[in-house]
Design a protein around this motif. Structure first.
Motif, PDB file in Angstrom:
ATOM      1  N   THR A  37       0.829  -1.211   0.000  1.00 13.51           N
ATOM      2  CA  THR A  37       0.000   0.000   0.000  1.00 13.51           C
ATOM      3  C   THR A  37       0.860   1.255   0.000  1.00 13.51           C
ATOM      4  O   THR A  37       0.587   2.220  -0.736  1.00 13.51           O
ATOM      5  N   LEU A  38       1.914   1.276   0.819  1.00 16.02           N
ATOM      6  CA  LEU A  38       2.797   2.446   0.877  1.00 16.02           C
ATOM      7  C   LEU A  38       3.506   2.673  -0.460  1.00 16.02           C
ATOM      8  O   LEU A  38       3.673   3.818  -0.896  1.00 16.02           O
ATOM      9  N   TRP A  39       3.919   1.594  -1.099  1.00 18.59           N
ATOM     10  CA  TRP A  39       4.591   1.716  -2.399  1.00 18.59           C
ATOM     11  C   TRP A  39       3.639   2.307  -3.431  1.00 18.59           C
ATOM     12  O   TRP A  39       4.014   3.184  -4.210  1.00 18.59           O
ATOM     13  N   CYS A  40       2.403   1.847  -3.415  1.00 23.21           N
ATOM     14  CA  CYS A  40       1.396   2.360  -4.352  1.00 23.21           C
ATOM     15  C   CYS A  40       1.114   3.836  -4.076  1.00 23.21           C
ATOM     16  O   CYS A  40       1.078   4.652  -5.012  1.00 23.21           O
ATOM     17  N   LEU A  41       0.914   4.211  -2.813  1.00 21.07           N
ATOM     18  CA  LEU A  41       0.643   5.616  -2.476  1.00 21.07           C
ATOM     19  C   LEU A  41       1.822   6.504  -2.849  1.00 21.07           C
ATOM     20  O   LEU A  41       1.632   7.646  -3.313  1.00 21.07           O
ATOM     21  N   LEU A  93       4.162   7.072  10.107  1.00 19.79           N
ATOM     22  CA  LEU A  93       3.791   7.968   9.012  1.00 19.79           C
ATOM     23  C   LEU A  93       3.781   9.423   9.459  1.00 19.79           C
ATOM     24  O   LEU A  93       4.041  10.332   8.665  1.00 19.79           O
ATOM     25  N   THR A  94       3.498   9.645  10.731  1.00 16.44           N
ATOM     26  CA  THR A  94       3.486  11.016  11.242  1.00 16.44           C
ATOM     27  C   THR A  94       4.835  11.692  11.051  1.00 16.44           C
ATOM     28  O   THR A  94       4.920  12.866  10.648  1.00 16.44           O
ATOM     29  N   SER A 100       8.196  15.921   5.467  1.00 19.80           N
ATOM     30  CA  SER A 100       7.812  16.503   4.172  1.00 19.80           C
ATOM     31  C   SER A 100       7.274  17.918   4.339  1.00 19.80           C
ATOM     32  O   SER A 100       7.508  18.792   3.480  1.00 19.80           O
ATOM     33  N   LEU A 101       6.545  18.189   5.438  1.00 16.74           N
ATOM     34  CA  LEU A 101       6.006  19.537   5.670  1.00 16.74           C
ATOM     35  C   LEU A 101       7.125  20.526   6.003  1.00 16.74           C
ATOM     36  O   LEU A 101       7.069  21.699   5.601  1.00 16.74           O
TER      37      LEU A 101
END
Length: 464
Positions: A37-41, A93-94, A100-101
């Motif tokens: 799922t992470l790879w796809c996102l 993920l946080t 990234s922010l």
């Protein structure tokens, strides 16, 4: 030669990054792996960023600068976490979102506050290069751990993409390139080409990692199954050899048990012959009854021995413990008699049945009884007690002798394969008995009795 139309190239690369991860996710969805799922996102995020960059001349600046650059870094960071999941080192993920922010906040300062195009471009290029470089080196860790060829391809192409992104920085600093994604220069063309190739190789490589792992697991499972089958085959062979070895020990019992009924048969036949010579009378029926009863007894003894030594597959059925113990006691009776061992049996008033293979169950009792008889050698009065009772849903059978018991150093090893305290023993009898007990859903334990001697306890599930 027609120059490369960069907006179209970005759009095509973005479509590839949108569609290929979804195809990989669909193929691997049954694996229920978070890394999939992470790879796809990550692929979807990076694909959207490329599409937004390609539409910079027509779409709002907030999308084509702020959101596009944020997704440009968030995409590979999500894929970084996908590979860290594969390495069993996931990042919350946080933390990735915060990272990234922070990146896009610094970018916003260069873009909106300082209005410095060069610093903005250098910052975004270095951020994307660092993210792809991190992704590449995680793929190398997967390759080193699993020897995955697919992971090595991911490492090489993502590392090459990171290098090309990083090379744009000195190009801008030296004035060889404009600080914008829309500059038509060799590095931009190479970057688009590497982006397209990396999209294909990266997604196929990620799919290949799963396929390689499934193949390794299937191969390992086949090896384990082969080892289990081989162990089962060897166990069956050892068990059969142990049963055959028992034949020699019960041969004397067989001769003794058969001698008396066969002698009676001969005597009865002689008396019948004399009686017939004197004409038939009322005693003839009695002779026939005696003849049949003794013949049946001889047949029963032979049947028990034949069943015991016969090699066959495990056949479970309802078995009365009292019947099995009675049969085995009859087989071992002569050995116990010759050794002057007093064999006592204590059975419950009500019947007690288990679901078992009677032959294998008999083998347990024969192994334990032979060992117990040998253990009582040297005692002034040799005794062996078999006690059966029910406790809850389990049947308990204890076999206690009055021998010297087991030394402390032997208690931890007794019952393991090829361990024996006898000079001529193979060390397989109790090991086989333990395995049989476990196959029947029970257990076999060996210890010392508080009153002296050794005690073997067999527990089996009761059948009502």
């Amino acid at each position: 030669m027609t120059p490369l139309h960069l907006p179209t190239a970005y759009f095509i690369a973005g479509i590839l990054y949108l569609t290929m991860p979804v195809a990989v996710w669909l193929m691997l969805r049954k694996q229920h792996a978070p890394s999939n799922t992470l790879w796809c996102l990550g692929g979807l995020s990076f694909g959207l960023s490329l599409i937004f960059l390609g539409m910079r001349d027509t779409w709002p600046e907030a999308l084509t600068y702020g959101v596009a650059i944020w997704l440009l870094v968030l995409g590979p960071l999500l894929r970084v976490n996908a590979l860290r999941h594969e390495l069993q080192k996931p990042i919350p993920l946080t933390w990735l979102l915060i990272l990234s922010l922070v990146f896009i906040a610094v970018y916003g300062v260069f873009h909106g506050v300082l209005n410095n195009a060069s610093m903005r471009f250098i910052w975004s290029s270095l951020g994307a290069a660092a993210a792809f470089g991190w992704l590449a080196f995680l793929a190398r860790e997967v390759y080193r751990r699993d020897q995955s060829i697919s992971a090595r391809w991911i490492f090489m192409f993502y590392l090459a993409l990171a290098v090309v992104l990083a090379l744009r920085v000195p190009s801008v600093l030296l004035g060889l390139s404009e600080p914008t994604a829309m500059t038509s220069d060799p590095l931009s063309t190479l970057l688009i080409f590497m982006g397209v190739v990396t999209s294909i190789v990266g997604n196929i490589g990620f799919l290949g990692m799963f396929i390689e792992r499934m193949n390794r697991e299937a191969l390992e499972s086949a090896k384990v199954q082969a080892r289990q089958e081989e162990a089962t085959r060897l166990s069956d062979q050892i068990a059969q050899l142990d049963r055959r070895r028992s034949v020699g020990e019960i041969a004397a019992s067989l001769a003794h048990e058969l001698s008396q009924p066969l002698t009676n048969i001969y005597l009865i036949a002689d008396r019948m012959e004399l009686t017939l010579q004197q004409r038939q009378d009322e005693s003839l029926n009695k002779y026939f009854a005696d003849l049949n009863r003794n013949t049946q007894k001889a047949g029963d003894i032979l049947g028990r021995i034949r069943t015991f030594i016969q090699s066959k597959n495990t056949l479970f059925e309802r078995v009365e413990l009292s019947q099995v113990i009675t049969d085995v006691s009859a087989l071992i009776h002569d050995l116990a008699y010759n050794e002057s061992v007093d064999l006592q049996v204590s059975l419950p008033p009500q019947g007690l049945a288990v679901w078992a293979d009677p032959v294998q169950l008999s083998q347990i009792f024969m192994n334990v009884l032979r060992n117990a008889i040998q253990a009582t050698q040297g005692q002034a009065s040799r005794r062996l007690l078999i006690r059966v009772w029910r406790e809850g849903e389990m049947a308990h059978i204890t076999l206690t002798d009055n021998g010297p018991g087991l030394p402390a150093e032997a208690l931890s090893q007794v019952g393991t394969a090829f361990f024996t305290t006898k000079t001529e023993g193979l060390g397989v009898g109790l090991s086989i008995s333990k395995s049989i007990a476990q196959q029947h859903g029970g257990s076999l334990s060996i210890g010392n009795s508080p009153s002296g001697g050794a005690v073997v306890e067999l527990q089996l599930p009761v059948v009502d």
